[in-house]
Design a protein around this motif. Structure first.
Motif, PDB file in Angstrom:
ATOM      1  N   SER A 233       0.838  -1.199   0.000  1.00  0.00           N
ATOM      2  CA  SER A 233       0.000   0.000   0.000  1.00  0.00           C
ATOM      3  C   SER A 233       0.870   1.246   0.000  1.00  0.00           C
ATOM      4  N   PRO A 234       0.381   2.342  -0.577  1.00  0.00           N
ATOM      5  CA  PRO A 234       1.154   3.595  -0.539  1.00  0.00           C
ATOM      6  C   PRO A 234       1.369   4.047   0.904  1.00  0.00           C
ATOM      7  N   ASN A 235       2.573   4.446   1.207  1.00  0.00           N
ATOM      8  CA  ASN A 235       2.927   4.933   2.530  1.00  0.00           C
ATOM      9  C   ASN A 235       4.099   5.884   2.364  1.00  0.00           C
ATOM     10  N   SER A 236       3.899   7.150   2.709  1.00  0.00           N
ATOM     11  CA  SER A 236       4.914   8.164   2.428  1.00  0.00           C
ATOM     12  C   SER A 236       6.216   7.904   3.172  1.00  0.00           C
ATOM     13  N   HIS A 237       6.116   7.458   4.431  1.00  0.00           N
ATOM     14  CA  HIS A 237       7.331   7.228   5.218  1.00  0.00           C
ATOM     15  C   HIS A 237       8.137   6.061   4.638  1.00  0.00           C
ATOM     16  N   LEU A 238       7.460   4.954   4.339  1.00  0.00           N
ATOM     17  CA  LEU A 238       8.159   3.795   3.788  1.00  0.00           C
ATOM     18  C   LEU A 238       8.670   4.077   2.378  1.00  0.00           C
ATOM     19  N   ARG A 239       7.916   4.872   1.615  1.00  0.00           N
ATOM     20  CA  ARG A 239       8.394   5.214   0.268  1.00  0.00           C
ATOM     21  C   ARG A 239       9.662   6.051   0.356  1.00  0.00           C
ATOM     22  N   GLN A 240       9.714   6.982   1.300  1.00  0.00           N
ATOM     23  CA  GLN A 240      10.921   7.796   1.458  1.00  0.00           C
ATOM     24  C   GLN A 240      12.101   6.927   1.877  1.00  0.00           C
ATOM     25  N   LEU A 241      11.830   5.931   2.718  1.00  0.00           N
ATOM     26  CA  LEU A 241      12.883   5.004   3.130  1.00  0.00           C
ATOM     27  C   LEU A 241      13.399   4.220   1.927  1.00  0.00           C
ATOM     28  N   ALA A 242      12.490   3.750   1.072  1.00  0.00           N
ATOM     29  CA  ALA A 242      12.887   3.024  -0.133  1.00  0.00           C
ATOM     30  C   ALA A 242      13.668   3.939  -1.072  1.00  0.00           C
ATOM     31  N   ARG A 243      13.231   5.169  -1.183  1.00  0.00           N
ATOM     32  CA  ARG A 243      13.897   6.129  -2.068  1.00  0.00           C
ATOM     33  C   ARG A 243      15.321   6.410  -1.611  1.00  0.00           C
ATOM     34  N   ASN A 244      15.488   6.653  -0.318  1.00  0.00           N
ATOM     35  CA  ASN A 244      16.817   6.951   0.209  1.00  0.00           C
ATOM     36  C   ASN A 244      17.761   5.766   0.032  1.00  0.00           C
ATOM     37  N   ALA A 245      17.249   4.557   0.293  1.00  0.00           N
ATOM     38  CA  ALA A 245      18.085   3.370   0.149  1.00  0.00           C
ATOM     39  C   ALA A 245      18.494   3.169  -1.310  1.00  0.00           C
ATOM     40  N   SER A 246      17.569   3.372  -2.221  1.00  0.00           N
ATOM     41  CA  SER A 246      17.872   3.205  -3.643  1.00  0.00           C
ATOM     42  C   SER A 246      18.890   4.230  -4.117  1.00  0.00           C
ATOM     43  N   ARG A 247      18.737   5.468  -3.692  1.00  0.00           N
ATOM     44  CA  ARG A 247      19.664   6.523  -4.113  1.00  0.00           C
ATOM     45  C   ARG A 247      21.066   6.283  -3.557  1.00  0.00           C
ATOM     46  N   GLN A 248      21.161   5.795  -2.331  1.00  0.00           N
ATOM     47  CA  GLN A 248      22.476   5.551  -1.733  1.00  0.00           C
ATOM     48  C   GLN A 248      23.172   4.350  -2.369  1.00  0.00           C
ATOM     49  N   ALA A 249      22.380   3.356  -2.792  1.00  0.00           N
ATOM     50  CA  ALA A 249      22.980   2.139  -3.328  1.00  0.00           C
ATOM     51  C   ALA A 249      23.262   2.239  -4.815  1.00  0.00           C
ATOM     52  N   SER A 250      22.633   3.180  -5.514  1.00  0.00           N
ATOM     53  CA  SER A 250      22.675   3.188  -6.967  1.00  0.00           C
ATOM     54  C   SER A 250      23.488   4.348  -7.502  1.00  0.00           C
ATOM     55  N   SER A 251      24.052   4.103  -8.671  1.00  0.00           N
ATOM     56  CA  SER A 251      24.755   5.164  -9.388  1.00  0.00           C
ATOM     57  C   SER A 251      23.960   5.643 -10.587  1.00  0.00           C
ATOM     58  N   ASN A 252      22.674   5.255 -10.663  1.00  0.00           N
ATOM     59  CA  ASN A 252      21.836   5.612 -11.801  1.00  0.00           C
ATOM     60  C   ASN A 252      21.537   7.104 -11.774  1.00  0.00           C
ATOM     61  N   PRO A 253      21.926   7.864 -12.800  1.00  0.00           N
ATOM     62  CA  PRO A 253      21.663   9.299 -12.809  1.00  0.00           C
ATOM     63  C   PRO A 253      20.215   9.642 -13.093  1.00  0.00           C
ATOM     64  N   ALA A 254      19.391   8.631 -13.453  1.00  0.00           N
ATOM     65  CA  ALA A 254      17.999   8.909 -13.799  1.00  0.00           C
ATOM     66  C   ALA A 254      17.089   8.988 -12.592  1.00  0.00           C
ATOM     67  N   LEU A 255      17.638   8.771 -11.377  1.00  0.00           N
ATOM     68  CA  LEU A 255      16.799   8.830 -10.198  1.00  0.00           C
ATOM     69  C   LEU A 255      16.208  10.220 -10.042  1.00  0.00           C
ATOM     70  N   GLU A 256      14.999  10.268  -9.494  1.00  0.00           N
ATOM     71  CA  GLU A 256      14.283  11.532  -9.408  1.00  0.00           C
ATOM     72  C   GLU A 256      15.024  12.515  -8.511  1.00  0.00           C
ATOM     73  N   PRO A 257      14.967  13.800  -8.803  1.00  0.00           N
ATOM     74  CA  PRO A 257      15.647  14.788  -7.975  1.00  0.00           C
ATOM     75  C   PRO A 257      14.998  14.915  -6.611  1.00  0.00           C
ATOM     76  N   ALA A 258      15.766  15.393  -5.696  1.00  0.00           N
ATOM     77  CA  ALA A 258      15.243  15.574  -4.354  1.00  0.00           C
ATOM     78  C   ALA A 258      14.244  16.716  -4.318  1.00  0.00           C
ATOM     79  N   SER A 259      13.441  16.755  -3.251  1.00  0.00           N
ATOM     80  CA  SER A 259      12.469  17.824  -3.081  1.00  0.00           C
ATOM     81  C   SER A 259      13.198  19.139  -2.847  1.00  0.00           C
ATOM     82  N   PRO A 260      12.507  20.261  -3.081  1.00  0.00           N
ATOM     83  CA  PRO A 260      13.154  21.548  -2.887  1.00  0.00           C
ATOM     84  C   PRO A 260      13.689  21.709  -1.467  1.00  0.00           C
ATOM     85  N   THR A 261      14.857  22.248  -1.370  1.00  0.00           N
ATOM     86  CA  THR A 261      15.458  22.488  -0.060  1.00  0.00           C
ATOM     87  C   THR A 261      14.885  23.759   0.543  1.00  0.00           C
ATOM     88  N   SER A 262      15.136  23.935   1.823  1.00  0.00           N
ATOM     89  CA  SER A 262      14.632  25.131   2.501  1.00  0.00           C
ATOM     90  C   SER A 262      15.236  26.397   1.900  1.00  0.00           C
TER      91      SER A 262
END
Length: 634
Positions: A233-262
């Motif tokens: 099921s969609p879950n924002s917290h778990l999706r963010q966890l999956a996103r962070n893990a994928s970005r740290q493990a991968s060298s794929n430049p096609a990963l989506e950009p991060a949200s706007p910073t403060s």
């Protein structure tokens, strides 16, 4: 003709005959035996062994012949194909640890399924990557638990797991084995060579368990790509966890950009409002094809499309193909240059971030950009203005599906005797034809009233610029009668909203759907629709249409009707089409009947003068993109 030179080191008299052949010839032999495909498209192999006898590999003897042949064949096998392993099959990942270091070094694609509540099966032919939570691009119900049936055409029996619970003793053993396996894999994986997919559906509250699932990914050298799914099921917290893990493990430049910073948001807020709005128009606040759909199923705003609408070998229509990439990401691997290649299935399974708590570089599926509404109050105001004013909003009244052509859910349990007598002719469609639909409008409210009253904040109704209200093809008995609670609520809602919308600026379209592909009263067949029954359908149209006339007094100048003529699908009309020397004359006559029906509705709402003025100055807006995915009418 001069013979080809032999490979160095392989020309000895004691070498097997196969190794004395040139490497190009040996490669062709391996392809003939099914080690890899001739066209380079990867095959899918299960490390737990063949699922059925028909999946038995034909080159197993090669791997046992000698060390030199094994080295050569395994290098081709693991570098050219995709591999999957399911923990539940043997309650172990030992087959993965049995691979030799050279084989792991050659490995380019691996999917590890620790726990799956839908979608990820041992054979790609079972689902072709399709999500089990939908059927034919239409249904959006959730699948049943473990042991239940999927909602795809061929139900998967007993293939799903229940979401992982940390209190389950077997969960701890599984996670420990996954970590031990990851240690072995990571020590033999080449840098930037492996595409790894990880599936472990946990319960939505099991955040700590999800963290243990993704932690071993940090042991790997940089992966070529990484796809992670943590919950069905969609879950924002778990999706963010999956996103962070994928970005740290991968060298794929096609990963989506991060949200706007403060810092960037503070800079944005200092710009003039006109500039901020212009910038926000280039974000996901404007949906693909500028169309957003909402329905009563509680799924929020979504982008409706059945994926690429092309048939095999026929390009998708250019005006719509741009939007195909933002829906059904699991099927993008079979599309090339807008043409479906059904013989080249490359789906990794469903890692859609909209349907699941997952992240993948292959998923571009559109969803409302919630973070843009949460930065600060001023930017929230600007984001809402862009979202509601730049998109066309389609509100579907369907009671069962995100597809506006499907009216209501129908359940039917056939008689066991009937099944026995028709066992050779068994089909789901026969069940559906014999099912009985409701004989009265089966809801207390229209989806349109809920959308206007509860979904769009009252202060932002004035931002709406295009609103399309779609009623599916109900049968002649299912339209609400006078005094029905849904109809009275509709009258009250129109009276309430008339002062809140910007009537002179909004375009309103009312659609009474009908289609040849989905029978208009399905599972009722309109082939035998009588005159009295057709008039009952038209009366239902009018009961919903008439309350909108009050908007004319508040400045409504753009109203369009798109009503299906009820008798269009009757047997008599069909016979006329078949018997006509020129079917186009009959089609033109049918078009004239619907044009007359629509003109009467538009004149009722706008008045004679405004209707004529509108038609003389503006052309009707084109059909909404969602209609393209329903099939042509006749």
């Amino acid at each position: 003709m001069a013979s080809q030179p032999l490979d160095p080191g392989n020309s000895g008299r004691n070498d097997p005959a196969l190794l004395r052949l040139p490497s190009t010839v040996r490669h062709r032999i391996y392809l003939f035996l099914g080690v890899a495909r001739w066209d380079g498209c990867p095959l899918l192999f299960d490390l737990d062994g063949p699922v059925s006898p028909s999946d038995q590999v034909t080159f197993y003897g090669l791997l046992l012949s000698c060390r030199a042949v094994y080295t050569e064949v395994s290098a081709l096998l693991f570098s050219s194909n995709r591999f999957v392993i399911h923990y539940r099959n043997k309650r172990s990942l030992q087959p993965l640890r049995n691979l030799t270091p050279p084989s792991l070094a050659a490995l380019t694609s691996l999917k590890v399924v620790l726990n799956q509540a839908s979608c990820h099966h041992r054979r790609e032919a079972e689902a072709s990557g399709a999500c089990c939570t939908r059927v034919s691009g239409c249904f959006t119900r959730k699948p049943k638990g473990a042991g239940g049936h999927c909602l795809i055409r061929r139900p998967h029996k007993n293939l799903h797991d229940t979401p992982l619970q940390s209190s389950d003793p077997s969960a701890r053993l599984m996670l420990e084995e996954w970590r031990a396996t990851a240690v072995y894999l990571s020590s033999n994986t080449k840098l930037d060579a492996l595409e790894l997919s990880l599936v472990c559906d946990v319960d939505q509250k099991e955040v700590e368990a999800a963290e243990h699932v993704v932690a071993p990914l940090l042991l790997f050298p940089k992966l070529k790509d990484c796809h992670v799914r943590l919950c069905i099921s969609p879950n924002s917290h778990l999706r963010q966890l999956a996103r962070n893990a994928s970005r740290q493990a991968s060298s794929n430049p096609a990963l989506e950009p991060a949200s706007p910073t403060s810092g960037s948001s503070r800079l944005l807020i200092t710009l003039p409002r006109e500039v901020r709005i212009r910038i926000l128009e280039y974000t996901d606040l404007v949906a693909p094809l500028k169309e957003v759909m909402w329905n009563r199923l509680g799924l929020g705003y979504h982008y409706f499309s059945s994926g690429c609408s092309a048939w095999e070998g026929v390009p998708c229509l250019p005006p719509y193909h741009h939007g195909c990439q933002y829906r059904d990401c699991h099927g993008q691997g079979i599309i090339k240059d807008g043409i479906v290649r059904s013989d080249q299935l490359r789906s990794i399974g469903c890692f859609c971030g909209v349907r699941h708590a997952a992240f993948s570089s292959t998923c571009k599926c559109w969803a409302p950009p919630t973070p843009l509404f949460l930065i600060c109050w001023d930017l929230c105001e600007d984001a809402r203005f862009v979202f509601f004013s730049a998109n066309r909003f389609v509100v579907s009244d369907s009671l069962v599906s995100a597809n506006p052509w499907l009216a209501y859910d129908v359940s039917f349990t056939p008689d066991p005797k009937w099944l026995l007598e028709n066992r050779s002719n068994y089909s789901w469609m026969e069940w559906y034809r014999q099912a009985q639909p409701p004989r009265a409008y089966p809801a207390h409210r229209f989806a349109a009233t809920k959308f206007l009253r509860e979904v769009v904040p009252a202060d932002y109704l004035g931002y709406l610029r295009f609103l399309e209200l779609v009623f599916p093809p109900y049968n002649h008995e299912c339209w609400p009668h006078d005094g029905h609670p849904a109809l009275q609520d509709w009258i009250d809602t129109v009276d309430w909203v008339k002062d809140k919308i910007n009537a002179p600026a909004i375009t309103l379209r009312l659609v009474m759907a009908g289609s040849r592909m989905w029978h208009p009263a399905c599972p009722d067949d309109r082939g035998g629709l009588t005159r009295v029954q057709g008039i009952a359908v038209l009366t239902g149209y009018n009961r919903i249409l008439k309350p909108l006339a009050v908007l004319r007094e508040h400045g409504l100048t753009r109203f369009y009707a798109d009503f299906a003529w009820p008798w269009k699908w009757t047997n008599r009309v069909y016979e006329r089409l078949r018997a006509a020397d020129d079917p186009n004359t009959i089609l033109s006559w049918l078009e004239g009947q619907e044009t007359l029906l629509n003109d009467r509705a538009e004149r009722l709402i706008l008045g004679e003068d405004q209707h004529d003025r509108l038609r003389s100055n503006e052309a009707k807006p084109g059909p909404s993109p969602w209609k393209m995915h329903s099939g042509r009418e006749y």
